[in-house]
Every structure is written in C-alpha cells, then in structure tokens.
Design an enzyme around this catalytic site. Structure first.
Site, PDB file in Angstrom:
ATOM      1  CD  GLU A 128       1.595  -5.532 -41.500  1.00  0.00           C
ATOM      2  OE1 GLU A 128       0.634  -5.128 -40.795  1.00  0.00           O
ATOM      3  OE2 GLU A 128       2.288  -4.780 -42.188  1.00  0.00           O
ATOM      4  CB  THR A 181      -3.460  -1.385 -45.470  1.00  0.00           C
ATOM      5  OG1 THR A 181      -2.699  -0.549 -44.589  1.00  0.00           O
ATOM      6  CG2 THR A 181      -2.527  -2.026 -46.475  1.00  0.00           C
TER       7      THR A 181
END
Length: 310
Positions: A128, A181
């Site tokens: 991530e 993101t």
C-alpha cells in the site's frame, strides 16, 4: 503444496466516518491470483490480465509486499505470481490492497503458514505504501481478516475484527475515471477543528455500536463524514445527486469508497440494495459518463483459496 489460486476481495475503506481505520471486504467483487513455488529465490510477476500494470516486482504492489515478507522468513526458494486483475486501479475499492494482501496470504500458505493473519498485515501495508505513499491498513486488513475491521492503532499495529449484521448489503457505483490515492490524500487538510473531531468520533462509535447490535437505523445515522467527504466529493461527478437518490429509495447511508471515485451505499436487505443500484444508474445515465455498478454482501472470509491447490 506448490501452487495456490486465491480470490482477493475488493474493499470499501473509511466507511464515511472512519478515515484510515475502518474497512470491509466485498463478496462479489475481487481479483484472482495464482502463486507458484519456484526454485529461483525472490518474486516474479509472470503475467497480469486485465490491466496494464508493472511486471517488475519492485514496482508492483504484490511484488513489494511479497518481497517484504520473504525478508523475514527462512526461505531458499521463490514465487511466481500471475494476477487476473478485475479491480481497476484507482477505483476506490481496494485494487492495490487486493494484490498486496492476496500475495502475502498466498505465499504464507505455500510456506506452511508460519505467520498469523495479524502478522501478515504489515507486509501487505508495504504494498500500500508503494501505491499511495502511506502504509495504511484500512483496505488490507479486511482483505486478510474478512468482514469489517477497525485499525485501533498503527503504532503498535492493532487490528480488530468487527461484527457484520446479517442483512447488510453494499451498492457501489464506479465512475470510469481514475482518482489516485496519493493525489486524493494531498488535497486533504492536515488539521481539523475540535468540533468536527467530536462529531466524527461520535459517528465512529455509533457505527461500531450499530454493527454489533445490528441496529440498522444507528448504522445509517453514523454514516456521516464531516472531515474528508466535503473535500473529496468535489472530484466525483454527480456525487450529491447519487447520495440523494440512494437515500430516497431506502439506503441507510451513502459515502465515498476509499479515496474515490467509487461511491457506496449501505442497505438493509438485497431488494433495497438493488433499488439503490437502479437509482444510482438513473443519475449517471444522463451524464454519458461510463460507469460500473456492483451489489454485494459482506465477505466474511477475506482472501481465500479457490479452484483447489496442488
């Protein structure tokens, strides 16, 4: 066991009031990944079907997560990973998390499960970090644990699995635009008012209480974001209209899935969830903007083996 094929579920993170700490796994949407033991040490991404993503392991979230895991276990062989990528990157429903968490879960299985699910979370977070610049766990935790999860603390890491009401369904609309993101995090404020904080903490507590007691009205009242949604919603065409239309046909609440552009709504019962899907589509059809919609129950298992193992 030398090869395993796994289903890696999509996720809804934040769940309106729980920025970076709340997430859930979806039952009907996800990637598939095949991981195979090979003699050569390290990680190789052998193929990616469905999207144009890096094959180089150090530039791919699955590769980065897997390499992080291999640094801490005793292993003199390696792994080939083939990914059937069905969750679009930048969709807001956990594309990078599915790859990162799926890779470490599958590798752990092929190693004979030396690590617990809790211990796998930090390695998935390494993937991530590559995707967003921040090693957040709100997507990877539900992929690994299944159901709803709460990240109570990041230092030390403390992930708690939350009860899932039996009749809760999610409807998601994904406008075919990409919101990275990392970009959507840059526009957020780094400071909030005490008043907004108090309202947000109350909603987090209310949502957790509603999930455990299966109080659907309380769940709906708690799905309010005073901090992130007012900013990120500006990036999503028709957001307020989608929210209004969803609530009018019976949705409990509606918000941004992860960093967007996907929008989710919760409903009590499948029939209402399908009505919400139709309402969302009615908003988007006149916009002539391509989109996808999904209706799904909550995935209680998380990533899992499919199609047998060898």
């Amino acid at each position: 066991m030398d090869i395993i094929k796994v289903f890696c579920p999509a996720t809804i993170a934040n769940i309106s009031c729980g920025f970076d700490i709340l997430g859930l796994a979806l039952n009907e949407v996800g990637d598939e990944m095949t991981v195979k033991k090979v003699a050569e040490p390290g990680i190789r991404i052998t193929s990616i079907i469905g999207q144009d993503l890096p094959l180089e392991a150090t530039k791919n979230v699955a590769g980065v997560a897997g390499l992080a895991l291999l640094q801490d276990v005793d292993c003199d062989f390696g792994f080939d990973i083939a990914i059937d990528k069905r969750i679009k990157a930048g969709s807001g429903i956990g594309s990078s998390a599915a790859s990162a968490a799926g890779a470490v879960w599958a590798i752990n299985e092929l190693l004979g499960r030396p690590l617990s699910v809790d211990q796998l979370v930090p390695y998935a977070m390494a993937g991530e970090k590559l995707a967003s610049g921040v090693p957040h766990a709100d997507n990877v935790a539900p992929v690994l644990f299944g159901g709803f999860t709460l990240v109570r603390s990041y230092d030390p890491l403390d992930v708690i699995r939350i009860h899932t009401p039996k009749e809760l369904y999610a409807t998601i609309i994904h406008p075919q635009i990409e919101v990275k993101t990392a970009d959507s995090r840059r526009i957020l404020k780094t400071k909030i008012s005490l008043g907004d904080g108090v309202k947000q903490w109350g909603n987090v507590g209310g949502l957790i209480a509603g999930l455990y007691t299966e109080d659907y009205d309380l769940i709906g009242r708690s799905l309010v974001d005073h901090i992130v949604e007012p900013i990120r919603s500006m990036l999503i065409p028709g957001f307020e209209a989608i929210k209004k239309a969803s609530m009018e046909v019976g949705a409990l609440g509606c918000g941004i899935s992860g960093s967007g552009p996907s929008v989710f709504a919760f409903s009590k019962g499948l029939e209402t969830a399908n009505s919400v899907k139709q309402a969302m589509e009615a908003v988007y059809d006149p916009l002539e903007l391509p989109y996808e919609t999904h209706v799904s129950g909550v995935n209680l298992d998380g990533v899992r083996a499919v199609g047998g193992v060898q």
